[in-house]
Design an enzyme around this catalytic site. Structure first.
Site, mmCIF file in Angstrom:
data_model
loop_
_atom_site.group_PDB
_atom_site.id
_atom_site.type_symbol
_atom_site.label_atom_id
_atom_site.label_comp_id
_atom_site.label_asym_id
_atom_site.label_seq_id
_atom_site.Cartn_x
_atom_site.Cartn_y
_atom_site.Cartn_z
ATOM 1 N N SER A 153 59.128 -5.164 10.634
ATOM 2 C CA SER A 153 58.802 -5.012 8.833
ATOM 3 C C SER A 153 58.504 -3.926 8.916
ATOM 4 O O SER A 153 58.086 -3.352 7.536
ATOM 5 C CB SER A 153 57.253 -6.048 9.356
ATOM 6 O OG SER A 153 57.607 -7.566 9.401
ATOM 7 N N ASN A 170 66.709 -14.859 12.756
ATOM 8 C CA ASN A 170 65.729 -14.693 14.274
ATOM 9 C C ASN A 170 65.173 -16.256 14.809
ATOM 10 O O ASN A 170 64.488 -16.293 15.632
ATOM 11 C CB ASN A 170 64.522 -14.028 13.447
ATOM 12 C CG ASN A 170 64.522 -14.733 12.056
ATOM 13 O OD1 ASN A 170 65.041 -14.167 11.670
ATOM 14 N ND2 ASN A 170 62.917 -15.086 11.997
ATOM 15 N N SER A 184 61.749 -3.796 16.882
ATOM 16 C CA SER A 184 60.199 -3.495 16.855
ATOM 17 C C SER A 184 60.633 -4.025 19.056
ATOM 18 O O SER A 184 61.330 -4.864 19.539
ATOM 19 C CB SER A 184 60.694 -5.163 16.056
ATOM 20 O OG SER A 184 58.512 -5.035 16.999
ATOM 21 N N HIS A 224 58.136 -4.850 21.014
ATOM 22 C CA HIS A 224 57.988 -6.548 21.654
ATOM 23 C C HIS A 224 58.487 -7.553 21.902
ATOM 24 O O HIS A 224 58.688 -8.703 21.588
ATOM 25 C CB HIS A 224 56.362 -6.904 20.577
ATOM 26 C CG HIS A 224 56.065 -7.310 19.816
ATOM 27 N ND1 HIS A 224 56.026 -9.246 19.541
ATOM 28 C CD2 HIS A 224 57.438 -7.249 17.865
ATOM 29 C CE1 HIS A 224 57.116 -9.775 18.513
ATOM 30 N NE2 HIS A 224 56.747 -8.562 17.226
ATOM 31 N N CYS A 248 56.248 -15.793 11.925
ATOM 32 C CA CYS A 248 55.951 -15.679 10.893
ATOM 33 C C CYS A 248 55.100 -16.056 10.341
ATOM 34 O O CYS A 248 54.744 -16.236 9.043
ATOM 35 C CB CYS A 248 56.351 -13.937 10.201
ATOM 36 S SG CYS A 248 56.713 -12.279 11.588
#
Length: 394
Positions: free
Chosen positions: A70, A150, A198, A200, A323
């Site tokens: 993000s 995603n 990212s 993770h 999210c």
């Protein structure tokens, strides 16, 4: 328990955990310090930068470490917008099914006078390069299209879009959070100017990520303060976390070919099994998708109920982006590919990891079939569909 929500986050790898603990205990110096202990930490930081750069075919000085995807998305888009504004160019092209880190940043820029074009997404979940080309104008300063979605996992024609942007001299950014570590990514061959990732999402720690910025593109600061990350991202670097992220990325990329073959085989087995459920539909192209992504809509049910009952059976899944898990609205991704509200509400996303087995697949298929049948048995919507009072949409 079967964990099938790897698109939301992945379990840290043992190798990443070991590296992280080692540096937390032994190399906790500040990499900005001039004495030896600090310089040891700096070398660990720079080694991680070299490793990450090598994996995506970038130069180490083109890698900036961030807190995750993000932040990287925000910095990339706002930097390109600032450059464009200085040149009198305030038009940005993106798509309707981007991650909210992109969409919300574009909404912010729209309020500042930027003209935002969100390309329509086709039912197969793919952007057409020729539509990107047609949307580019003289005042276009940025094209930002995600590498892989995603929610529905569709992989976009990044190389072709990048080539168009390169020819038109427009900066091209891609949110590659879901792609890095799961499909090969080469920023040179794919004409990528800026890329977000990212940790993770590929078995690294949460709170770590990186932004690739092609040399020559001026990066604007989101965080002011110290001179870390070549003056572009203030704050003492999380050396143990960054080292662990780089270790996780190396490990998953070293095993990508083997992992992909295994995960795809299990994925396709589950897709075939779930497709047997009447009035169900696979969301997104069946081939041009991430190895572990499965996204279905089932008519006549609510996705939240499906998830809770699957949880009771020991299956951890989602209905879309983590999210927006608290939202009662249907997925903007599914709406973007043409699913109507009633159908989009009955969605299920399974995102598989390397540890998934055929036994797990059989249990998932059996459980989803049972839960869908159970939910439909007392659904007034399903009753209207089966009695002919309403028409099936799938």
């Amino acid at each position: 328990m079967i964990y099938a929500d790897n698109a939301a986050t992945t379990k840290m790898s043992d190798a990443a955990i070991e590296i992280m603990i080692k540096h937390m205990k032994e190399n906790y110096g500040n990499p900005s310090s001039l004495y030896e202990f600090g310089q040891q930490a700096k070398e660990i930081l720079e080694a991680a930068r070299r490793d990450v750069a090598g994996i995506i075919n970038a130069k180490p000085e083109e890698i900036y470490f961030t807190s995750g995807g993000s932040e990287a998305d925000n910095q990339a888009i706002l930097s390109a917008a600032e450059l464009g504004k200085k040149q009198g160019k305030k038009h940005i092209i993106s798509s309707a099914f981007e991650h909210h880190a992109v969409l919300h940043t574009l909404e912010k820029l729209k309020k500042q006078g930027f003209d935002i074009t969100l390309l329509d997404v086709h039912e197969d979940g793919l952007i057409r390069p020729e539509e990107v080309a047609a949307a580019i104008r003289e005042d276009t300063c940025l094209v930002t299209i995600m590498y892989a979605n995603n929610e529905i996992g569709t992989i976009q024609p990044i190389k072709e879009i990048g080539a168009i942007c390169r020819e038109k001299k427009v900066i091209f950014h891609t949110d590659a959070v879901q792609a890095i570590g799961h499909v090969p990514v080469n920023v040179q061959e794919e004409n990528i100017d800026m890329l977000s990732s990212s940790g993770h999402k590929f078995h690294g720690p949460k709170g770590t990520g990186f932004l690739y910025v092609k040399k020559g593109i001026a990066l604007a600061n989101l965080i002011e303060g110290g001179s870390q990350e070549r003056g572009k991202r203030a704050g003492t670097e999380n050396v143990p976390g960054i080292a662990a992220m780089a270790e996780a990325l190396k490990e998953i990329c070293d095993n990508m070919v083997e992992n992909t073959a295994h995960i795809q085989a299990v994925r396709d087995k589950i897709i075939s099994g779930l497709a047997e459920i009447p009035h169900s539909v696979l969301n997104g192209d069946a081939v041009k998708r991430l190895p572990g992504n499965i996204n279905f809509c089932f008519e006549g049910i609510e996705g939240e109920s499906l998830l809770l009952l699957l949880d009771d059976k020991g299956i951890q899944a989602s209905s879309g982006s983590a999210c927006t898990s608290g939202s009662l609205d249907p997925s903007h991704v599914l709406l973007a590919i043409g699913r109507v509200h009633d159908v989009a509400h009955g969605s299920l996303r399974l995102s598989l990891g390397e540890d998934i087995t055929e036994t797990d697949a059989n249990y998932i298929i059996k459980s989803v079939k049972e839960v869908v049948e159970h939910l439909r048995s007392f659904s007034p919507v399903w009753r209207d569909l089966t009695t002919g009072k309403a028409k099936h949409l799938i």
